[in-house]
Design an enzyme around this catalytic site. Structure first.
Site, PDB file in Angstrom:
ATOM      1  N   SER A  66      -3.781  -0.629 -26.441  1.00  0.00           N
ATOM      2  CA  SER A  66      -3.606  -1.215 -27.764  1.00  0.00           C
ATOM      3  C   SER A  66      -2.863  -0.249 -28.699  1.00  0.00           C
ATOM      4  O   SER A  66      -1.774   0.207 -28.376  1.00  0.00           O
ATOM      5  CB  SER A  66      -4.979  -1.615 -28.319  1.00  0.00           C
ATOM      6  N   ASP A 154      -4.397 -12.517 -24.334  1.00  0.00           N
ATOM      7  CA  ASP A 154      -4.690 -11.474 -25.328  1.00  0.00           C
ATOM      8  C   ASP A 154      -4.480 -12.041 -26.739  1.00  0.00           C
ATOM      9  O   ASP A 154      -3.360 -12.408 -27.094  1.00  0.00           O
ATOM     10  CB  ASP A 154      -3.753 -10.286 -25.097  1.00  0.00           C
ATOM     11  N   HIS A 193      -8.106  -9.057 -24.785  1.00  0.00           N
ATOM     12  CA  HIS A 193      -7.476  -7.816 -25.231  1.00  0.00           C
ATOM     13  C   HIS A 193      -8.073  -6.551 -24.617  1.00  0.00           C
ATOM     14  O   HIS A 193      -7.407  -5.529 -24.529  1.00  0.00           O
ATOM     15  CB  HIS A 193      -7.567  -7.718 -26.756  1.00  0.00           C
TER      16      HIS A 193
END
Length: 219
Positions: A66, A154, A193
Site C-alpha cells: 500500500s 481491492d 486490500h
C-alpha cells in the site's frame, strides 16, 4: 507494523524460512517524530544498510504494501542509483503515484460528486507539501527483479493502478535484464486490500520468483 494482516504476512514469510525485519514509520506506532516522504525514505535506507551490514552473502528483499510501496520504490531507486540494489522488490497492492491513488480512493470518488472543489482542497495540499510517492517514475530507475501482487477487488488501491504500474515497469529499459512479474488475485477470493497473505498460492509464487531472481540476468 503490528496490524493483524501484517503480522499474519510475517508468519507466512517466516514459515518459508525468511527473516523479516519491519519497522514503524517515524510518527507512527512506536517511532517518534512526524512522517514525511523524505524522512520515511531515509529511515528505510538506514534499515537497509543496517541489515546489509549483517546479512553476509544472504539475499535481501524489499517488500512494500500500500503506502509502503511508495517508500519501497523510493528506497530501491536510491539503492540502484548508488549501485547497491536489493536482490528483489515486491510490491503488494501498489499505486502509480499518490495523486492518482487519491483521485481513485473511494472517499474522493464519493466526495467529488458533492464537493466540486475536492480535488483542489484535498490533493493539492498533498502534492504541494512534497509528498509524491511516484512509483511510476521510480520504476524507470530501478534495476532488480520486481514482483507485483494485487487483488482485483481491492477497494483502497484500485487494481487498475497496480496493473498500470506493471505495464510501465515491464516496458522500462531499466528492467530489460530482470524479471518483472504481475500476479492478480481474482475477485472471488475476497483478498481485497490486505488479505493476499491468505492465498495458499503465495508460498509457491514467492519460491518460484525469489528462487530464480538472483540468477535471472539475461546476458
Amino acid at each position: 507494523r503490528g496490524g493483524d494482516h501484517r503480522v499474519e504476512l510475517y508468519k507466512v514469510l517466516s514459515s518459508l524460512g525468511y527473516h523479516v525485519v519491519t519497522f514503524d514509520y517515524r510518527g507512527w506506532g512506536d517511532s517518534i517524530g512526524s512522517p514525511s516522504e523524505r524522512g520515511m525514505t531515509y529511515d528505510a535506507l538506514h534499515v537497509f544498510d543496517w541489515i546489509k551490514a549483517r546479512s553476509g552473502d544472504n539475499p535481501v528483499y524489499i517488500w512494500g504494501h500500500s503506502l509502503g510501496t511508495g517508500v519501497a520504490t523510493n528506497l530501491v531507486r536510491r539503492l540502484c542509483e548508488r549501485e547497491t540494489p536489493p536482490d528483489a522488490l515486491i510490491l503488494e497492492s501498489p499505486f502509480t503515484n499518490i495523486r492518482e491513488e487519491a483521485r481513485s480512493h473511494p472517499f474522493s470518488v464519493a466526495s467529488t460528486q458533492y464537493f466540486p472543489g475536492f480535488d483542489w482542497f484535498f490533493l493539492d495540499p498533498i502534492t504541494t507539501s512534497g509528498i509524491r510517492f511516484a512509483n511510476d517514475e521510480n520504476v524507470k530507475y530501478i534495476s532488480c527483479s520486481l514482483l507485483i501482487l494485487h487483488a482485483e477487488d481491492d477497494p483502497v488501491v484500485p487494481f487498475h493502478l497496480g496493473k498500470k504500474l506493471y505495464n510501465i515497469a515491464a516496458t522500462s529499459r531499466s528492467f530489460q535484464d530482470y524479471k518483472v512479474q504481475f500476479v492478480p488475485f481474482h475477485t472471488d477470493l475476497g483478498y481485497r486490500h490486505k488479505y493476499i497473505y491468505r492465498s495458499p498460492e503465495l508460498p509457491r509464487i514467492l519460491r518460484e520468483f525469489l528462487g530464480k531472481s538472483e540468477h535471472e540476468h539475461h546476458h
